[in-house]
Design an enzyme around this catalytic site. Structure first.
Site, short mmCIF file in Angstrom:
data_model
loop_
_atom_site.label_atom_id
_atom_site.label_comp_id
_atom_site.label_asym_id
_atom_site.label_seq_id
_atom_site.Cartn_x
_atom_site.Cartn_y
_atom_site.Cartn_z
N SER A 69 0.80 -1.24 0.00
CA SER A 69 0.00 0.00 0.00
C SER A 69 0.82 1.28 0.00
O SER A 69 0.25 2.36 -0.18
CB SER A 69 -0.94 0.01 1.20
N LYS A 72 0.40 3.40 -2.95
CA LYS A 72 -0.77 4.28 -3.10
C LYS A 72 -0.36 5.76 -3.09
O LYS A 72 -1.06 6.60 -3.66
CB LYS A 72 -1.78 3.99 -1.98
N TYR A 196 -3.85 -2.27 -10.14
CA TYR A 196 -3.70 -2.10 -8.69
C TYR A 196 -2.80 -3.18 -8.08
O TYR A 196 -1.89 -2.89 -7.31
CB TYR A 196 -5.10 -2.11 -8.04
N TYR A 247 -4.56 3.73 8.09
CA TYR A 247 -5.93 3.19 8.22
C TYR A 247 -6.53 3.57 9.57
O TYR A 247 -6.41 4.72 9.99
CB TYR A 247 -5.93 1.68 7.99
N VAL A 265 1.13 -3.72 3.85
CA VAL A 265 1.10 -5.03 4.53
C VAL A 265 2.36 -5.87 4.28
O VAL A 265 2.51 -6.92 4.89
CB VAL A 265 -0.14 -5.90 4.19
N1 GLN Z 1 -2.37 -5.31 -1.90
C1 GLN Z 1 -2.90 -5.19 -0.57
C2 GLN Z 1 -4.40 -5.34 -0.58
O1 GLN Z 1 -4.99 -4.81 -1.47
C3 GLN Z 1 -2.51 -3.86 -0.01
C4 GLN Z 1 -3.02 -3.65 1.39
C5 GLN Z 1 -2.07 -2.94 2.29
O2 GLN Z 1 -0.88 -2.89 2.04
N2 GLN Z 1 -2.59 -2.45 3.40
O3 GLN Z 1 -5.00 -5.95 0.24
#
Ligand code: GLN
Length: 314
Positions: A69, A72, A196, A247, A265
């Site tokens: 993420s 992003k 994505y 988050y 993650v």
């Molecule tokens: N690719 C992961 C997902 O879409 C990214 C989530 C994350 O890093 N928090 O679940």
């Protein structure tokens, strides 16, 4: 905010690495993405790039990991470059207070994701970046953008991670289709998700990530290459990282660390001290909110030792 002497900072980094090596509560490695489950939990890396270009590295700072993420942030920067403030008609700018893959909130808010850093928001951003392209081209554009930001063309996307996530990413597939139903996804869900999942599968080391974050430390400027975004946009991306980058633990991260940060993650966190430093930490064990357990602790130690905080006059 000021920077400690370089020798002091080296000692601080060494101390953080030594402390993290002793830690027994290292969190749990994400297992819902097949390729991530086998990453050893004992890894820890840190990289700090200062405004003057000085670099401090510690632990496994040169080992590439799945940035997930954190991508992003770069995808948002690209999308804002394409559609500017029009993006905010399709994505909000408020902390979600919900897990990163929540579906509930999306229903209540008619398919408009709370912010660009929860999964639903990032899928809309990927849809914006896909406009006018074939998915391959959009993925290539994203990769080239990250090469440019980091000043490093050796960065790759791990196909097996992207494929594994495409095969198991049922929640993301649900989120994307849900938004398509509300008209907030302009391309077929599988094409947008392909982009994505590939951006999430970027593999970068702490050093490469801290280099890629320099424009956010320097009001939008990339040393040696010119301007990536204007100062206002850099400031706003930092604001979103601070309020939404972790988050439903974003408030806690602001409380404990006090600087803009974006987690993934894969266990990485990119953090920015405006005008002073771009920092990346990595440790794959996650806490209950899906953020790196040791990464958060390391940044807390760093801000404590240096006084770095956007809430401080020091
Ligand atoms: N690719 C992961 C997902 O879409 C990214 C989530 C994350 O890093 N928090 O679940």
């Amino acid at each position: 905010m000021s920077a400690p002497a370089s020798s002091d900072l080296s000692a601080i980094v060494e101390n953080i690495v030594a402390t993290m090596a002793q830690e027994t509560h290292r969190g749990k490695v994400a297992s819902y993405i097949p390729g991530l489950a086998c990453v050893p939990v004992n890894k820890f890396g840190i990289a700090i790039v200062m405004a003057d270009g000085t670099v401090h590295l510690g632990g496994d700072a040169l080992e590439p990991f799945s940035i997930q993420s954190i991508s992003k942030v770069f995808a948002l920067t690209l999308a804002l470059g394409k559609v500017g403030d029009q993006l905010w008609r399709r994505v909000g700018r408020e902390p979600s207070g919900n897990p990163f893959n929540s579906i509930m909130q999306l229903e209540a808010e008619h398919g408009i994701p709370r912010n660009p850093f929860i999964n639903a928001g990032a899928i809309v951003v990927a849809d914006v970046n896909l406009a006018g392209h074939m998915p391959r081209e959009a993925i290539g554009e994203m990769l080239r953008f990250v090469h440019y930001l980091a000043g490093d063309e050796s960065i790759v996307i791990e196909e097996d991670i992207a494929r594994g996530e495409a095969e198991t990413g049922f929640r993301n597939i649900a989120l994307a289709n849900y938004m398509r139903a509300f008209g907030n996804l302009h391309h077929p869900a599988d094409l947008v998700l392909g982009c994505y999942f590939h951006q999430c599968a970027l593999a970068m080391s702490c050093q490469q990530l801290a280099m890629a974050g320099r424009y956010l430390m320097l009001d939008g400027m990339l040393p040696g290459s010119g301007r990536v975004v204007n100062a206002r946009r850099a400031r706003r991306i930092n604001a979103l990282m601070l309020t939404c980058g972790h988050y439903d633990a974003s408030g806690d991260f602001a409380f404990r660390v006090g600087i803009p940060g974006k987690s993934g993650v894969g266990g990485g966190i990119l953090a920015v001290v405006p005008g002073v430093a771009s920092i990346a930490v990595w440790s794959p064990g996650l806490n209950e909110n899906g953020n790196s357990a040791l990464g958060t602790r390391a940044l807390e130690m760093l801000s404590e030792a240096t006084g770095w905080s956007v809430f401080s006059a020091r």
